[in-house]
Scaffold this motif. Structure first.
Motif, PDB file in Angstrom:
ATOM      1  N   ASP A   1       0.819  -1.222   0.000  1.00 14.43           N
ATOM      2  CA  ASP A   1       0.000   0.000   0.000  1.00 14.43           C
ATOM      3  C   ASP A   1       0.850   1.268   0.000  1.00 14.43           C
ATOM      4  O   ASP A   1       0.527   2.256   0.651  1.00 14.43           O
ATOM      5  N   VAL A   2       1.957   1.254  -0.734  1.00 13.29           N
ATOM      6  CA  VAL A   2       2.831   2.428  -0.823  1.00 13.29           C
ATOM      7  C   VAL A   2       2.164   3.489  -1.702  1.00 13.29           C
ATOM      8  O   VAL A   2       1.778   3.203  -2.831  1.00 13.29           O
ATOM      9  N   PRO A   3       1.985   4.714  -1.197  1.00 12.87           N
ATOM     10  CA  PRO A   3       1.325   5.768  -1.980  1.00 12.87           C
ATOM     11  C   PRO A   3       2.237   6.338  -3.065  1.00 12.87           C
ATOM     12  O   PRO A   3       3.451   6.125  -3.048  1.00 12.87           O
ATOM     13  N   GLY A   4       1.652   7.069  -4.001  1.00  9.47           N
ATOM     14  CA  GLY A   4       2.439   7.773  -5.010  1.00  9.47           C
ATOM     15  C   GLY A   4       2.571   7.068  -6.335  1.00  9.47           C
ATOM     16  O   GLY A   4       3.409   7.454  -7.158  1.00  9.47           O
ATOM     17  N   GLY A   5       1.744   6.033  -6.567  1.00  9.96           N
ATOM     18  CA  GLY A   5       1.808   5.340  -7.850  1.00  9.96           C
ATOM     19  C   GLY A   5       3.131   4.621  -8.039  1.00  9.96           C
ATOM     20  O   GLY A   5       3.830   4.297  -7.078  1.00  9.96           O
ATOM     21  N   TRP A   6       3.487   4.381  -9.314  1.00  8.54           N
ATOM     22  CA  TRP A   6       4.704   3.633  -9.598  1.00  8.54           C
ATOM     23  C   TRP A   6       5.937   4.359  -9.076  1.00  8.54           C
ATOM     24  O   TRP A   6       6.882   3.727  -8.599  1.00  8.54           O
ATOM     25  N   ARG A   7       5.923   5.695  -9.135  1.00  9.13           N
ATOM     26  CA  ARG A   7       7.091   6.451  -8.693  1.00  9.13           C
ATOM     27  C   ARG A   7       7.295   6.293  -7.190  1.00  9.13           C
ATOM     28  O   ARG A   7       8.431   6.116  -6.718  1.00  9.13           O
TER      29      ARG A   7
ATOM     30  N   ARG B   1       6.221   3.755  -5.414  1.00 13.83           N
ATOM     31  CA  ARG B   1       6.606   2.360  -5.168  1.00 13.83           C
ATOM     32  C   ARG B   1       8.076   2.137  -5.462  1.00 13.83           C
ATOM     33  O   ARG B   1       8.789   1.469  -4.699  1.00 13.83           O
ATOM     34  N   LEU B   2       8.554   2.689  -6.573  1.00  9.00           N
ATOM     35  CA  LEU B   2       9.957   2.479  -6.937  1.00  9.00           C
ATOM     36  C   LEU B   2      10.885   3.220  -5.982  1.00  9.00           C
ATOM     37  O   LEU B   2      11.958   2.714  -5.626  1.00  9.00           O
ATOM     38  N   GLU B   3      10.478   4.394  -5.538  1.00  9.72           N
ATOM     39  CA  GLU B   3      11.290   5.114  -4.554  1.00  9.72           C
ATOM     40  C   GLU B   3      11.366   4.316  -3.257  1.00  9.72           C
ATOM     41  O   GLU B   3      12.425   4.271  -2.601  1.00  9.72           O
ATOM     42  N   HIS B   4      10.275   3.684  -2.891  1.00 10.13           N
ATOM     43  CA  HIS B   4      10.267   2.830  -1.697  1.00 10.13           C
ATOM     44  C   HIS B   4      11.262   1.683  -1.859  1.00 10.13           C
ATOM     45  O   HIS B   4      12.008   1.360  -0.921  1.00 10.13           O
ATOM     46  N   VAL B   5      11.294   1.081  -3.031  1.00 13.65           N
ATOM     47  CA  VAL B   5      12.241   0.001  -3.315  1.00 13.65           C
ATOM     48  C   VAL B   5      13.677   0.503  -3.145  1.00 13.65           C
ATOM     49  O   VAL B   5      14.515  -0.152  -2.496  1.00 13.65           O
ATOM     50  N   VAL B   6      13.971   1.661  -3.709  1.00  9.66           N
ATOM     51  CA  VAL B   6      15.326   2.200  -3.656  1.00  9.66           C
ATOM     52  C   VAL B   6      15.728   2.514  -2.213  1.00  9.66           C
ATOM     53  O   VAL B   6      16.837   2.181  -1.773  1.00  9.66           O
ATOM     54  N   ARG B   7      14.832   3.138  -1.471  1.00  6.89           N
ATOM     55  CA  ARG B   7      15.164   3.507  -0.090  1.00  6.89           C
ATOM     56  C   ARG B   7      15.318   2.275   0.802  1.00  6.89           C
ATOM     57  O   ARG B   7      16.144   2.278   1.728  1.00  6.89           O
ATOM     58  N   GLU B   8      14.556   1.242   0.542  1.00  5.58           N
ATOM     59  CA  GLU B   8      14.714   0.006   1.306  1.00  5.58           C
ATOM     60  C   GLU B   8      16.074  -0.636   1.019  1.00  5.58           C
ATOM     61  O   GLU B   8      16.728  -1.165   1.921  1.00  5.58           O
TER      62      GLU B   8
ATOM     63  N   LYS C   1      12.287 -10.723  -3.225  1.00  2.15           N
ATOM     64  CA  LYS C   1      12.699  -9.319  -3.326  1.00  2.15           C
ATOM     65  C   LYS C   1      12.631  -8.852  -4.777  1.00  2.15           C
ATOM     66  O   LYS C   1      12.092  -7.778  -5.080  1.00  2.15           O
ATOM     67  N   TYR C   2      13.151  -9.631  -5.676  1.00  7.15           N
ATOM     68  CA  TYR C   2      13.133  -9.297  -7.104  1.00  7.15           C
ATOM     69  C   TYR C   2      11.703  -9.219  -7.618  1.00  7.15           C
ATOM     70  O   TYR C   2      11.341  -8.305  -8.367  1.00  7.15           O
ATOM     71  N   ASP C   3      10.864 -10.149  -7.207  1.00 12.52           N
ATOM     72  CA  ASP C   3       9.472 -10.154  -7.639  1.00 12.52           C
ATOM     73  C   ASP C   3       8.755  -8.885  -7.176  1.00 12.52           C
ATOM     74  O   ASP C   3       8.012  -8.256  -7.940  1.00 12.52           O
ATOM     75  N   TYR C   4       8.983  -8.491  -5.927  1.00 10.00           N
ATOM     76  CA  TYR C   4       8.363  -7.276  -5.390  1.00 10.00           C
ATOM     77  C   TYR C   4       8.849  -6.042  -6.137  1.00 10.00           C
ATOM     78  O   TYR C   4       8.055  -5.137  -6.458  1.00 10.00           O
ATOM     79  N   GLU C   5      10.126  -5.979  -6.416  1.00 12.31           N
ATOM     80  CA  GLU C   5      10.692  -4.820  -7.109  1.00 12.31           C
ATOM     81  C   GLU C   5      10.149  -4.712  -8.526  1.00 12.31           C
ATOM     82  O   GLU C   5       9.894  -3.603  -9.023  1.00 12.31           O
ATOM     83  N   LEU C   6       9.960  -5.834  -9.184  1.00 15.25           N
ATOM     84  CA  LEU C   6       9.375  -5.815 -10.525  1.00 15.25           C
ATOM     85  C   LEU C   6       7.929  -5.318 -10.491  1.00 15.25           C
ATOM     86  O   LEU C   6       7.494  -4.562 -11.364  1.00 15.25           O
ATOM     87  N   ARG C   7       7.183  -5.739  -9.482  1.00 13.48           N
ATOM     88  CA  ARG C   7       5.787  -5.336  -9.393  1.00 13.48           C
ATOM     89  C   ARG C   7       5.622  -3.844  -9.157  1.00 13.48           C
ATOM     90  O   ARG C   7       4.555  -3.284  -9.414  1.00 13.48           O
ATOM     91  N   ALA C   8       6.662  -3.189  -8.707  1.00 18.15           N
ATOM     92  CA  ALA C   8       6.606  -1.736  -8.519  1.00 18.15           C
ATOM     93  C   ALA C   8       6.421  -1.013  -9.843  1.00 18.15           C
ATOM     94  O   ALA C   8       5.850   0.084  -9.889  1.00 18.15           O
ATOM     95  N   VAL C   9       6.895  -1.632 -10.928  1.00 13.96           N
ATOM     96  CA  VAL C   9       6.795  -0.980 -12.240  1.00 13.96           C
ATOM     97  C   VAL C   9       5.980  -1.815 -13.230  1.00 13.96           C
ATOM     98  O   VAL C   9       6.042  -1.606 -14.440  1.00 13.96           O
ATOM     99  N   ASP C  10       5.224  -2.758 -12.713  1.00 12.49           N
ATOM    100  CA  ASP C  10       4.389  -3.594 -13.588  1.00 12.49           C
ATOM    101  C   ASP C  10       3.138  -2.821 -14.010  1.00 12.49           C
ATOM    102  O   ASP C  10       2.541  -2.099 -13.215  1.00 12.49           O
ATOM    103  N   GLY C  11       2.759  -2.967 -15.281  1.00 11.24           N
ATOM    104  CA  GLY C  11       1.534  -2.353 -15.776  1.00 11.24           C
ATOM    105  C   GLY C  11       1.597  -0.864 -16.008  1.00 11.24           C
ATOM    106  O   GLY C  11       0.558  -0.190 -16.045  1.00 11.24           O
ATOM    107  N   ILE C  12       2.797  -0.296 -16.157  1.00  8.46           N
ATOM    108  CA  ILE C  12       2.905   1.159 -16.365  1.00  8.46           C
ATOM    109  C   ILE C  12       3.391   1.502 -17.779  1.00  8.46           C
ATOM    110  O   ILE C  12       3.743   2.650 -18.047  1.00  8.46           O
ATOM    111  N   GLY C  13       3.417   0.502 -18.658  1.00  3.45           N
ATOM    112  CA  GLY C  13       3.794   0.764 -20.040  1.00  3.45           C
ATOM    113  C   GLY C  13       5.159   0.271 -20.443  1.00  3.45           C
ATOM    114  O   GLY C  13       5.596   0.516 -21.571  1.00  3.45           O
ATOM    115  N   LEU C  14       5.837  -0.432 -19.552  1.00  3.20           N
ATOM    116  CA  LEU C  14       7.154  -0.974 -19.874  1.00  3.20           C
ATOM    117  C   LEU C  14       7.029  -2.421 -20.336  1.00  3.20           C
ATOM    118  O   LEU C  14       6.132  -3.138 -19.909  1.00  3.20           O
TER     119      LEU C  14
END
Length: 255
Positions: free
Chosen positions: A97-103, A105-112, A140-153
């Motif tokens: 439930d990380v707020p802020g959309g894909w950005r 979520r990905l920032e959360h991944v980086v900070r973690e 960990k890899y699966d979670y990080e991928l899901r941060a950018v899943d479905g955004i056009g990549l």
């Protein structure tokens, strides 16, 4: 700073340890050992003393047992190292439930990942080119991928984005660790180092020859209070990475 490589152990034995497909029970009369307890002790040694101090003998000393008793559970140091990596990879938060959309979520991944490196500085010595094939590394890899899943990549681009941001953390964290080690090894803070060198630099610096370096160096040093700040490099680089990924997505999205 030396570099350690994942995957130097026997693949079958490493995978058996990583996924705990088998584990021998403690022998009668011996301390209550387990793979998990041995791995935790090894991580504590690496955290406190660095990878250069890690050995089966040192881990046994920390556990208060004989070195040979460890081999009942772990074939050797290379396999132990593989499990250490996978174990600490299990520490990253994987909130859904990380707020802020894909950005966000990905920032959360980086900070973690950044926080993980700060907790375990020895991770910056580990080559990041090969994946850890254990349950925590895979999750960990699966979670990080899901941060950018479905955004056009594409799938390949999703993998490239995760590789890009985790590689950024690895490099920046290595700089942070090196800066900390420099202070510890020299006994001087950055401020003390500059104070000692400044009088000599003022005598030999040729502003007319290096005008840009002089101007920018002075501005950066005044802003940061040092020649290099890993934290500022991390914050600046993180936002520029996210900006670049956003530009990629926006460029291909029909208006």
């Amino acid at each position: 700073m030396t570099t350690e490589y994942f995957g130097k152990g026997d693949p079958a034995r490493s995978l058996a340890l990583l996924w705990r497909t088998s584990e021998r029970a403690s022998r009668k009369g011996k301390p209550d050992l387990s793979v998990d307890r041995i791995v935790r002790a090894a991580i504590e040694v690496a955290d406190a003393e660095g990878l250069q101090a890690l050995s089966m003998r040192r881990v046994a000393e920390r556990l208060g047992v004989g070195t040979m008793s460890l081999y009942t559970y772990v074939p050797g140091k290379p396999e132990l190292f593989d499990v250490m990596l996978d174990t600490v990879y299990g520490e990253t938060d994987r909130s859904e439930d990380v707020p802020g959309g894909w950005r966000g979520r990905l920032e959360h991944v980086v900070r973690e990942n950044w926080a993980l490196y700060l907790r375990h500085p020895w991770l910056s010595q580990v080559a990041a080119s090969r994946p850890v094939l254990g349950p925590n590394g895979t999750a960990k890899y699966d979670y990080e991928l899901r941060a950018v899943d479905g955004i056009g990549l594409t799938d390949v681009e999703m993998d490239a984005v995760v590789t890009l941001v985790t590689g950024f953390v690895h490099g920046t964290a290595r700089g942070a660790v090196e800066a900390s080690q420099a202070e510890r090894e020299t006994g001087m803070t950055d401020e003390q180092w500059w104070a000692a060198h400044a009088p000599f630099l003022s005598r030999i610096a040729d502003v007319s020859r290096f005008p840009t370096a002089t101007r920018v160096g002075e501005a950066a040093g005044e802003a940061m209070g040092t020649a290099y700040s890993a934290e500022r490099a991390f914050e600046f680089g993180l936002q520029r990475l996210l900006d670049g990924i956003e530009a990629l997505i926006t460029h291909r999205t029909p208006s």
